[in-house]
Design a protein around this motif. Structure first.
Motif, PDB file in Angstrom:
ATOM      1  N   LEU A 146     -65.716 -38.687 -35.926  1.00 43.42           N
ATOM      2  CA  LEU A 146     -66.709 -38.064 -36.791  1.00 43.42           C
ATOM      3  C   LEU A 146     -66.670 -38.667 -38.197  1.00 43.42           C
ATOM      4  O   LEU A 146     -67.709 -38.877 -38.830  1.00 43.42           O
ATOM      5  N   GLU A 147     -65.473 -38.951 -38.657  1.00 48.82           N
ATOM      6  CA  GLU A 147     -65.319 -39.553 -39.987  1.00 48.82           C
ATOM      7  C   GLU A 147     -65.965 -40.933 -40.031  1.00 48.82           C
ATOM      8  O   GLU A 147     -66.611 -41.310 -41.019  1.00 48.82           O
ATOM      9  N   LEU A 148     -65.802 -41.684 -38.948  1.00 46.43           N
ATOM     10  CA  LEU A 148     -66.407 -43.020 -38.876  1.00 46.43           C
ATOM     11  C   LEU A 148     -67.929 -42.944 -38.782  1.00 46.43           C
ATOM     12  O   LEU A 148     -68.645 -43.717 -39.415  1.00 46.43           O
ATOM     13  N   THR A 149     -68.450 -42.002 -37.975  1.00 45.52           N
ATOM     14  CA  THR A 149     -69.907 -41.900 -37.809  1.00 45.52           C
ATOM     15  C   THR A 149     -70.598 -41.536 -39.117  1.00 45.52           C
ATOM     16  O   THR A 149     -71.770 -41.871 -39.316  1.00 45.52           O
ATOM     17  N   PHE A 152     -72.323 -44.385 -41.120  1.00 46.44           N
ATOM     18  CA  PHE A 152     -73.534 -45.035 -40.631  1.00 46.44           C
ATOM     19  C   PHE A 152     -74.633 -44.005 -40.446  1.00 46.44           C
ATOM     20  O   PHE A 152     -74.362 -42.809 -40.322  1.00 46.44           O
ATOM     21  N   THR A 153     -75.871 -44.466 -40.414  1.00 47.36           N
ATOM     22  CA  THR A 153     -76.997 -43.551 -40.214  1.00 47.36           C
ATOM     23  C   THR A 153     -77.648 -43.790 -38.852  1.00 47.36           C
ATOM     24  O   THR A 153     -77.544 -44.889 -38.282  1.00 47.36           O
ATOM     25  N   ALA A 154     -78.345 -42.780 -38.367  1.00 45.28           N
ATOM     26  CA  ALA A 154     -79.076 -42.923 -37.103  1.00 45.28           C
ATOM     27  C   ALA A 154     -80.162 -43.978 -37.248  1.00 45.28           C
ATOM     28  O   ALA A 154     -80.454 -44.728 -36.303  1.00 45.28           O
ATOM     29  N   GLN A 155     -80.759 -44.057 -38.439  1.00 44.98           N
ATOM     30  CA  GLN A 155     -81.814 -45.047 -38.667  1.00 44.98           C
ATOM     31  C   GLN A 155     -81.293 -46.476 -38.512  1.00 44.98           C
ATOM     32  O   GLN A 155     -81.994 -47.355 -37.998  1.00 44.98           O
ATOM     33  N   GLN A 156     -80.046 -46.695 -38.956  1.00 44.24           N
ATOM     34  CA  GLN A 156     -79.456 -48.030 -38.810  1.00 44.24           C
ATOM     35  C   GLN A 156     -79.354 -48.421 -37.341  1.00 44.24           C
ATOM     36  O   GLN A 156     -79.634 -49.560 -36.962  1.00 44.24           O
ATOM     37  N   MET A 157     -78.933 -47.488 -36.512  1.00 41.48           N
ATOM     38  CA  MET A 157     -78.778 -47.771 -35.085  1.00 41.48           C
ATOM     39  C   MET A 157     -80.137 -47.912 -34.398  1.00 41.48           C
ATOM     40  O   MET A 157     -80.353 -48.802 -33.573  1.00 41.48           O
ATOM     41  N   LEU A 158     -81.071 -47.035 -34.752  1.00 41.88           N
ATOM     42  CA  LEU A 158     -82.386 -47.060 -34.108  1.00 41.88           C
ATOM     43  C   LEU A 158     -83.208 -48.283 -34.492  1.00 41.88           C
ATOM     44  O   LEU A 158     -84.198 -48.604 -33.842  1.00 41.88           O
ATOM     45  N   ALA A 159     -82.789 -48.969 -35.554  1.00 47.32           N
ATOM     46  CA  ALA A 159     -83.523 -50.161 -35.997  1.00 47.32           C
ATOM     47  C   ALA A 159     -83.379 -51.327 -35.036  1.00 47.32           C
ATOM     48  O   ALA A 159     -84.132 -52.302 -35.106  1.00 47.32           O
ATOM     49  N   ARG A 160     -82.430 -51.248 -34.116  1.00 47.25           N
ATOM     50  CA  ARG A 160     -82.200 -52.356 -33.187  1.00 47.25           C
ATOM     51  C   ARG A 160     -83.409 -52.552 -32.274  1.00 47.25           C
ATOM     52  O   ARG A 160     -83.968 -51.592 -31.732  1.00 47.25           O
ATOM     53  N   ASP A 161     -83.791 -53.802 -32.079  1.00 46.38           N
ATOM     54  CA  ASP A 161     -84.991 -54.128 -31.300  1.00 46.38           C
ATOM     55  C   ASP A 161     -84.963 -53.538 -29.899  1.00 46.38           C
ATOM     56  O   ASP A 161     -85.964 -53.003 -29.419  1.00 46.38           O
ATOM     57  N   LEU A 212     -68.205 -51.713 -42.460  1.00 49.67           N
ATOM     58  CA  LEU A 212     -67.082 -50.779 -42.361  1.00 49.67           C
ATOM     59  C   LEU A 212     -65.876 -51.281 -43.151  1.00 49.67           C
ATOM     60  O   LEU A 212     -65.150 -50.486 -43.774  1.00 49.67           O
ATOM     61  N   MET A 213     -65.634 -52.581 -43.146  1.00 50.81           N
ATOM     62  CA  MET A 213     -64.515 -53.145 -43.918  1.00 50.81           C
ATOM     63  C   MET A 213     -64.712 -52.887 -45.411  1.00 50.81           C
ATOM     64  O   MET A 213     -63.766 -52.565 -46.140  1.00 50.81           O
ATOM     65  N   LYS A 214     -65.947 -53.014 -45.878  1.00 49.67           N
ATOM     66  CA  LYS A 214     -66.222 -52.771 -47.301  1.00 49.67           C
ATOM     67  C   LYS A 214     -65.985 -51.309 -47.652  1.00 49.67           C
ATOM     68  O   LYS A 214     -65.411 -50.984 -48.694  1.00 49.67           O
ATOM     69  N   LYS A 215     -66.435 -50.415 -46.763  1.00 42.77           N
ATOM     70  CA  LYS A 215     -66.352 -48.988 -47.060  1.00 42.77           C
ATOM     71  C   LYS A 215     -64.943 -48.430 -46.903  1.00 42.77           C
ATOM     72  O   LYS A 215     -64.527 -47.537 -47.643  1.00 42.77           O
ATOM     73  N   MET A 216     -64.192 -48.958 -45.915  1.00 41.93           N
ATOM     74  CA  MET A 216     -62.867 -48.402 -45.650  1.00 41.93           C
ATOM     75  C   MET A 216     -61.734 -49.158 -46.336  1.00 41.93           C
ATOM     76  O   MET A 216     -60.694 -48.574 -46.647  1.00 41.93           O
ATOM     77  N   LYS A 217     -61.917 -50.464 -46.563  1.00 46.58           N
ATOM     78  CA  LYS A 217     -60.826 -51.261 -47.141  1.00 46.58           C
ATOM     79  C   LYS A 217     -61.234 -52.008 -48.404  1.00 46.58           C
ATOM     80  O   LYS A 217     -60.413 -52.732 -48.979  1.00 46.58           O
ATOM     81  N   ASN A 218     -62.506 -51.845 -48.777  1.00 51.24           N
ATOM     82  CA  ASN A 218     -63.024 -52.566 -49.943  1.00 51.24           C
ATOM     83  C   ASN A 218     -62.705 -54.059 -49.848  1.00 51.24           C
ATOM     84  O   ASN A 218     -62.257 -54.696 -50.792  1.00 51.24           O
ATOM     85  N   LYS A 219     -62.935 -54.590 -48.658  1.00 47.61           N
ATOM     86  CA  LYS A 219     -62.581 -55.985 -48.367  1.00 47.61           C
ATOM     87  C   LYS A 219     -63.790 -56.735 -47.829  1.00 47.61           C
ATOM     88  O   LYS A 219     -64.561 -56.206 -47.034  1.00 47.61           O
ATOM     89  N   GLU A 220     -63.935 -57.962 -48.266  1.00 42.81           N
ATOM     90  CA  GLU A 220     -64.999 -58.840 -47.776  1.00 42.81           C
ATOM     91  C   GLU A 220     -64.600 -59.394 -46.417  1.00 42.81           C
ATOM     92  O   GLU A 220     -63.530 -59.985 -46.260  1.00 42.81           O
ATOM     93  N   LYS A 221     -65.444 -59.164 -45.413  1.00 36.93           N
ATOM     94  CA  LYS A 221     -65.206 -59.780 -44.105  1.00 36.93           C
ATOM     95  C   LYS A 221     -66.315 -60.787 -43.861  1.00 36.93           C
ATOM     96  O   LYS A 221     -67.495 -60.449 -43.876  1.00 36.93           O
ATOM     97  N   PHE A 222     -65.922 -62.022 -43.653  1.00 37.36           N
ATOM     98  CA  PHE A 222     -66.899 -63.071 -43.395  1.00 37.36           C
ATOM     99  C   PHE A 222     -67.309 -63.030 -41.924  1.00 37.36           C
ATOM    100  O   PHE A 222     -66.516 -62.680 -41.050  1.00 37.36           O
TER     101      PHE A 222
END
Length: 409
Positions: A146-149, A152-161, A212-222
């Motif tokens: 629940l903490e992870l969900t 993210f937003t439902a709109q982000q997921m529903l945007a997938r083609d 998720l890396m930015k939000k949870m670890k404040n880290k840049e993931k390439f």
């Protein structure tokens, strides 16, 4: 006695980094320059690519990612081959018009059993790290999920083609499919990676990990996405589309399948599947544009592909077999022998071909007979109700131009 581990040095030579970046890559996140800067910083990066064991055999599309991962290891970075032991049970919805079949943990484990052996020719399995996301995803509690969900937003997921298409067609969307990108995203956090590599079709899932890396670890993931091997219709030459080259295929089958590919993908396939120099690939493109038979370029491609996955001796064998069977119209030197049991002195031809594995059903046998696609001892089978006896020397069965079996009783 104290054992001192030798520190792995990172190669920052610009030409070698550019060689990696300039071949077979579709996109860079946040951008190419940022990725290049990271690779040339001298820091040993932790980089991973994930593979869901949804089938027992890896295919050549997986091979593209694994070979790029190996290139990064050779540059001195820490690379991780991640088994999607947990995510495979859900199934990645990417590019799927309907929900994937749910797999059990035992099915997933069985599928992955032979993978290390399949990739031993394209990566050093003793120097890469193998992990399984079942180790951490299976331990998350409902409160953790629940903490992870909440990130993210439902709109982000529903945007997938593919989700939009299913909604338009009135097809079901399951909540566990929404969870897949979240689970893959958490893999990055659990392993604390610096970079993720994957096919361009995985971009949404990999960028979810970047978020998720930015939000949870404040880290840049390439993120690096590689070009896909696609047929002219835009479909991946992969396991889901039924036109894949499996890493368990024989050298002869692998060579023959490459030769069956459309001419339009020769240059792209050379770039992303082989180490043929880019200058040579451009030369092939020029020759084909000037009228040289594309078959010659395809023969060179097939040879290199088989050499990479099976070795030079196997590549020579595959090439010789192709020339013998397809160009000189002769039979292969090695024909599998199949022993069958049946009652009486004769057997119907439909049952005969099914028992030898050359057809999957009597219905398929009838269709092939109508299409003049089955032979026994070089003679066309023209009657579906024909019965034959099997002599001591056996019978030579043939389906189409390249499938043979010698059947004995």
């Amino acid at each position: 006695m104290t054992i001192i581990k030798k520190k792995t040095s990172v190669i920052t030579e610009e030409s070698k980094v550019e060689e990696f970046l300039g071949r077979g890559i579709e996109n860079f996140y946040p951008d190419r320059e940022a990725v290049k800067k990271a690779l040339m910083s001298g820091k040993r990066l932790r980089i991973y690519c994930g593979f869901d064991p949804t089938a027992e055999a890896l295919h050549i599309g997986h091979g593209i990612q694994i070979r790029k991962l190996e290139k990064l290891r050779q540059l001195g970075h820490e690379v991780i081959f991640l088994y999607g032991g947990f995510t495979a049970m859900v199934g990645d919805p990417t590019d799927k018009a309907q929900a994937r079949k749910v797999l059990t943990a035992s099915q997933v484990k069985k599928n992955a059993m032979g993978w290390k052996d399949q990739i031993k020719n394209i990566t050093d399995t003793k120097k890469i790290i193998f992990k399984n996301n079942h180790d951490w995803l299976s331990k998350l509690k409902f409160a953790d999920v629940l903490e992870l969900t909440a990130l993210f937003t439902a709109q982000q997921m529903l945007a997938r083609d593919m989700f939009q298409k299913r909604l338009e067609e009135g097809k079901d969307l399951y909540l566990n499919e929404f969870m897949y990108p979240l689970m893959q995203a958490y893999d990055s956090v659990a392993m604390d990676v610096d970079m993720e590599l994957g096919g361009n079709d995985q971009m949404f899932n990999m960028l979810a990990g970047r978020t998720l890396m930015k939000k949870m670890k404040n880290k840049e993931k390439f993120v690096i996405t590689t070009r896909l091997l696609e047929d002219p219709s835009g479909k991946k030459m992969g396991k889901s589309e039924g036109n894949a080259i499996s890493l368990t295929d024989s050298a002869e089958d692998m060579f023959g399948k490459v030769m069956s590919w459309p001419d339009t993908i020769i240059a792209v396939a050379m770039e992303i599947l082989t180490d043929i120099p880019m200058e040579e690939i451009k030369d092939w493109e020029k020759k084909m544009a000037e009228g040289v038979n594309p078959r010659d370029a395809k023969m060179a491609l097939a040879y290199e592909v088989v050499k990479i996955y099976k070795g030079e001796e196997a590549a020579n064998k595959g090439k010789d077999n192709f020339i013998r069977v397809f160009q000189e119209k002769e039979k292969p030197l090695e024909i599998p022998e199949v022993k069958i049991d049946f009652e009486g002195d004769e057997i119907g031809v439909l049952d005969l071909f099914v028992k030898t594995g050359l057809t999957s059903s009597n219905g398929e046998g009838r269709r092939l007979i109508a299409e003049k696609g089955l032979k026994i001892d070089d003679k066309l089978v023209e009657e579906v109700d024909k019965r034959v006896s099997i002599p001591e020397s056996g019978l030579l069965l043939q389906r189409g131009k390249k499938q043979f079996a010698r059947v004995v009783k």
